[in-house]
Design a protein around this motif. Structure first.
Motif, PDB file in Angstrom:
ATOM      1  N   SER A 346      -1.015  21.069  -9.857  1.00  0.00           N
ATOM      2  CA  SER A 346      -1.687  21.733  -8.739  1.00  0.00           C
ATOM      3  C   SER A 346      -2.124  23.128  -9.161  1.00  0.00           C
ATOM      4  N   VAL A 347      -3.155  23.619  -8.494  1.00  0.00           N
ATOM      5  CA  VAL A 347      -3.667  24.966  -8.737  1.00  0.00           C
ATOM      6  C   VAL A 347      -2.812  25.960  -7.954  1.00  0.00           C
ATOM      7  N   THR A 348      -2.255  26.948  -8.650  1.00  0.00           N
ATOM      8  CA  THR A 348      -1.370  27.911  -7.997  1.00  0.00           C
ATOM      9  C   THR A 348      -2.019  29.271  -7.757  1.00  0.00           C
ATOM     10  N   ASP A 349      -3.121  29.552  -8.467  1.00  0.00           N
ATOM     11  CA  ASP A 349      -3.761  30.864  -8.299  1.00  0.00           C
ATOM     12  C   ASP A 349      -5.157  30.822  -8.897  1.00  0.00           C
ATOM     13  N   LYS A 350      -6.015  31.738  -8.432  1.00  0.00           N
ATOM     14  CA  LYS A 350      -7.350  31.940  -8.986  1.00  0.00           C
ATOM     15  C   LYS A 350      -7.483  33.410  -9.350  1.00  0.00           C
ATOM     16  N   VAL A 351      -8.002  33.679 -10.541  1.00  0.00           N
ATOM     17  CA  VAL A 351      -8.065  35.048 -11.040  1.00  0.00           C
ATOM     18  C   VAL A 351      -9.441  35.325 -11.628  1.00  0.00           C
ATOM     19  N   THR A 352     -10.023  36.468 -11.250  1.00  0.00           N
ATOM     20  CA  THR A 352     -11.228  36.965 -11.903  1.00  0.00           C
ATOM     21  C   THR A 352     -10.817  38.104 -12.824  1.00  0.00           C
ATOM     22  N   ARG A 353     -11.009  37.907 -14.118  1.00  0.00           N
ATOM     23  CA  ARG A 353     -10.568  38.888 -15.098  1.00  0.00           C
ATOM     24  C   ARG A 353     -11.459  40.133 -15.088  1.00  0.00           C
ATOM     25  N   THR A 354     -10.954  41.198 -15.687  1.00  0.00           N
ATOM     26  CA  THR A 354     -11.717  42.449 -15.733  1.00  0.00           C
ATOM     27  C   THR A 354     -12.999  42.305 -16.553  1.00  0.00           C
ATOM     28  N   ASP A 355     -13.020  41.339 -17.490  1.00  0.00           N
ATOM     29  CA  ASP A 355     -14.241  41.125 -18.271  1.00  0.00           C
ATOM     30  C   ASP A 355     -15.222  40.200 -17.569  1.00  0.00           C
ATOM     31  N   GLY A 356     -14.907  39.813 -16.329  1.00  0.00           N
ATOM     32  CA  GLY A 356     -15.800  38.975 -15.545  1.00  0.00           C
ATOM     33  C   GLY A 356     -15.513  37.495 -15.642  1.00  0.00           C
ATOM     34  N   GLY A 357     -14.624  37.097 -16.540  1.00  0.00           N
ATOM     35  CA  GLY A 357     -14.274  35.689 -16.673  1.00  0.00           C
ATOM     36  C   GLY A 357     -13.470  35.183 -15.498  1.00  0.00           C
ATOM     37  N   SER A 358     -13.519  33.884 -15.283  1.00  0.00           N
ATOM     38  CA  SER A 358     -12.823  33.266 -14.150  1.00  0.00           C
ATOM     39  C   SER A 358     -11.828  32.238 -14.669  1.00  0.00           C
ATOM     40  N   GLU A 359     -10.623  32.244 -14.114  1.00  0.00           N
ATOM     41  CA  GLU A 359      -9.622  31.285 -14.548  1.00  0.00           C
ATOM     42  C   GLU A 359      -8.706  30.901 -13.398  1.00  0.00           C
ATOM     43  N   VAL A 360      -8.109  29.719 -13.531  1.00  0.00           N
ATOM     44  CA  VAL A 360      -7.153  29.244 -12.535  1.00  0.00           C
ATOM     45  C   VAL A 360      -5.822  28.995 -13.228  1.00  0.00           C
ATOM     46  N   ASN A 361      -4.754  29.239 -12.494  1.00  0.00           N
ATOM     47  CA  ASN A 361      -3.415  28.943 -12.970  1.00  0.00           C
ATOM     48  C   ASN A 361      -2.982  27.590 -12.411  1.00  0.00           C
ATOM     49  N   VAL A 362      -2.381  26.792 -13.259  1.00  0.00           N
ATOM     50  CA  VAL A 362      -1.969  25.448 -12.872  1.00  0.00           C
ATOM     51  C   VAL A 362      -0.512  25.229 -13.272  1.00  0.00           C
ATOM     52  N   LYS A 363       0.252  24.598 -12.415  1.00  0.00           N
ATOM     53  CA  LYS A 363       1.582  24.129 -12.791  1.00  0.00           C
ATOM     54  C   LYS A 363       1.553  22.609 -12.806  1.00  0.00           C
ATOM     55  N   PHE A 364       2.351  22.011 -13.672  1.00  0.00           N
ATOM     56  CA  PHE A 364       2.301  20.557 -13.806  1.00  0.00           C
ATOM     57  C   PHE A 364       3.666  20.029 -14.227  1.00  0.00           C
ATOM     58  N   SER A 365       3.849  18.746 -14.061  1.00  0.00           N
ATOM     59  CA  SER A 365       5.092  18.108 -14.485  1.00  0.00           C
ATOM     60  C   SER A 365       4.806  16.703 -14.973  1.00  0.00           C
ATOM     61  N   LEU A 366       5.705  16.217 -15.809  1.00  0.00           N
ATOM     62  CA  LEU A 366       5.673  14.845 -16.301  1.00  0.00           C
ATOM     63  C   LEU A 366       6.993  14.203 -15.903  1.00  0.00           C
ATOM     64  N   ALA A 367       6.930  13.017 -15.300  1.00  0.00           N
ATOM     65  CA  ALA A 367       8.136  12.327 -14.830  1.00  0.00           C
ATOM     66  C   ALA A 367       8.022  10.841 -15.128  1.00  0.00           C
ATOM     67  N   ASN A 368       9.165  10.150 -15.101  1.00  0.00           N
ATOM     68  CA  ASN A 368       9.113   8.705 -15.312  1.00  0.00           C
ATOM     69  C   ASN A 368       8.990   7.973 -13.977  1.00  0.00           C
ATOM     70  N   GLN A 369       9.084   6.650 -14.000  1.00  0.00           N
ATOM     71  CA  GLN A 369       8.875   5.842 -12.796  1.00  0.00           C
ATOM     72  C   GLN A 369       9.946   6.073 -11.742  1.00  0.00           C
ATOM     73  N   SER A 370      11.092   6.632 -12.137  1.00  0.00           N
ATOM     74  CA  SER A 370      12.169   6.913 -11.188  1.00  0.00           C
ATOM     75  C   SER A 370      12.114   8.343 -10.663  1.00  0.00           C
ATOM     76  N   GLY A 371      11.109   9.096 -11.095  1.00  0.00           N
ATOM     77  CA  GLY A 371      10.997  10.478 -10.665  1.00  0.00           C
ATOM     78  C   GLY A 371      11.779  11.455 -11.509  1.00  0.00           C
ATOM     79  N   VAL A 372      12.406  10.982 -12.594  1.00  0.00           N
ATOM     80  CA  VAL A 372      13.134  11.880 -13.491  1.00  0.00           C
ATOM     81  C   VAL A 372      12.131  12.717 -14.276  1.00  0.00           C
ATOM     82  N   VAL A 373      12.211  14.027 -14.146  1.00  0.00           N
ATOM     83  CA  VAL A 373      11.254  14.924 -14.797  1.00  0.00           C
ATOM     84  C   VAL A 373      11.601  15.041 -16.274  1.00  0.00           C
ATOM     85  N   VAL A 374      10.617  14.772 -17.142  1.00  0.00           N
ATOM     86  CA  VAL A 374      10.822  14.873 -18.584  1.00  0.00           C
ATOM     87  C   VAL A 374      10.145  16.109 -19.170  1.00  0.00           C
TER      88      VAL A 374
END
Length: 385
Positions: A346-374
């Motif tokens: 999911s996207v957690t933040d949006k940032v416009t840098r001082t040099d004019g560039g644009s970026e988004v912060n994302v957090k993510f996870s990988l899990a198995n079929q039982s929901g165990v996070v790997v």
């Protein structure tokens, strides 16, 4: 009970010093890129369909995914994170932190890698008692000297006898998927592939993205010994005669995990003992009997591949006009044979840098079929306005 110990005294002499080079002997070929995305289960046409790629902003030569950089090293980035002798030890991958600087890898490029051990610390863990968390940097450059990426890998070095002693012998059986479940899995996997097709050559602009936005779910697997073998064979280092080989260094591997893996001189004599599939420390991934010798209940996936899955997941969402500039993935456990890996973000933040560039912060996870996070991670993705 005798106190468990881990001797890391040899590591200090390597910290901060550049290691001997080990480089691919030929330029990147188009089929090297195709082999990689096929092995990493990443059907992004940008990296294998020449007609589609020529219509992209890259045009001309086939472009590699950002994850491809690790194929240009003889240890998928782990080399500077496992240098030095630790007697009676083994290694698992603990994570990858990436900084990307802009240049992309294309077919025909020659890539150079400078490896420098960074630091280490010993901690007490429930997995294997005293455990060394060792970090090392790999700096990837083009032939022209442009820096492509820096990878900071974490190696987890431990005494496998302690791990076997402390781990349960349960869960040695792989999950068995029914025919109906497998059909459902293919439908779920195609949802992410469809998202790639839907975006096509379009620009995912900074203004079109909202904080809280969910990335499409990506599912790969079930992981099997054949699929893990396919992944391993996509790393350039596993091909006979594909790289200059550094001189072997004693690392402390024990028993069946010891061997001549990546030994250039022995590769000329008997290459089947050097490519990592059958003999040496990597054999635990593909053979359950050897996995159990190092504290794993069954065949298990490669940490470097897990990091590649995450990078591809993020880059696929960003599209060809976007760019993963930073990614830090921390591995909590392996992808076991029989399991699937489900990626969400999911996207957690949006940032416009001082040099004019644009970026988004994302957090993510990988899990198995039982929901165990790997694995969990965070990333910064550059998008155009």
């Amino acid at each position: 009970m005798m106190k468990r110990t881990l001797d890391t005294s040899d590591l200090d002499r390597y910290m901060g010093k550049r290691l001997e080079d080990s480089l691919p002997l030929e330029p990147v070929a188009a089929n090297d890129i195709r082999r990689w995305v096929q092995a990493m289960h990443y059907p992004n046409r940008l990296h294998y369909d020449r007609g589609f790629a020529q219509e992209s902003r890259f045009g001309g030569r086939l472009v590699a995914p950002q994850s491809f950089a690790i194929t240009q090293d003889d240890g998928h980035g782990a080399t500077p994170a496992c240098i030095g002798l630790i007697p009676n030890s083994h290694l698992l991958f603990g994570g990858d932190e990436w900084w990307f600087y802009g240049p992309r890898i294309h077919e025909g490029d020659r890539i150079y890698n400078e490896r420098i051990p960074y630091d280490y610390v010993v901690k007490e863990t429930s997995f294997a008692g005293p455990t060394c968390f060792q970090r090392g940097d790999s700096h990837y450059f083009s032939r022209e000297g442009d820096r492509i990426a820096t990878q900071r890998s974490t190696g987890i070095r431990y005494n496998p006898a302690y791990a076997v002693e402390m781990q349960s012998s349960e869960n040695q059986d792989e999950y068995v998927w029914s025919d109906a479940e497998l059909v459902d899995l293919e439908d779920k996997k195609f949802e992410f592939i469809s998202a790639l097709h839907d975006l096509g050559h379009a620009n995912r602009s900074f203004s079109s993205v909202s904080v809280g936005e969910q990335l499409p779910t990506r599912v790969i697997g079930p992981h099997t010994i054949p699929s893990l073998t396919t992944e391993w064979r996509a790393y350039t280092m596993t091909l006979w005669g594909a790289m200059t080989r550094r001189k072997p260094v004693e690392l402390g591997w024990v028993g069946d995990m010891n061997g001549k893996e990546m030994d250039g001189e022995w590769e000329k004599v008997n290459p089947e003992q050097t490519d990592g599939a059958y003999i040496g420390p990597s054999r635990g991934h593909l053979f359950p009997r050897y996995a159990r010798q190092i504290g794993m209940p069954k065949a298990y996936g490669y940490g470097a591949s897990m990091g590649a899955w995450a990078l591809d997941y993020l880059a696929g969402w960003a599209g060809e006009h976007g760019y993963v500039s930073y990614c830090n993935t921390q591995y909590r456990g392996p992808a076991f044979a029989g399991d699937i890996t489900v990626m969400t973000g999911s996207v957690t933040d949006k940032v416009t840098r001082t040099d004019g560039g644009s970026e988004v912060n994302v957090k993510f996870s990988l899990a198995n079929q039982s929901g165990v996070v790997v694995a969990t991670g965070k990333a910064v993705i550059s998008l155009s306005a």
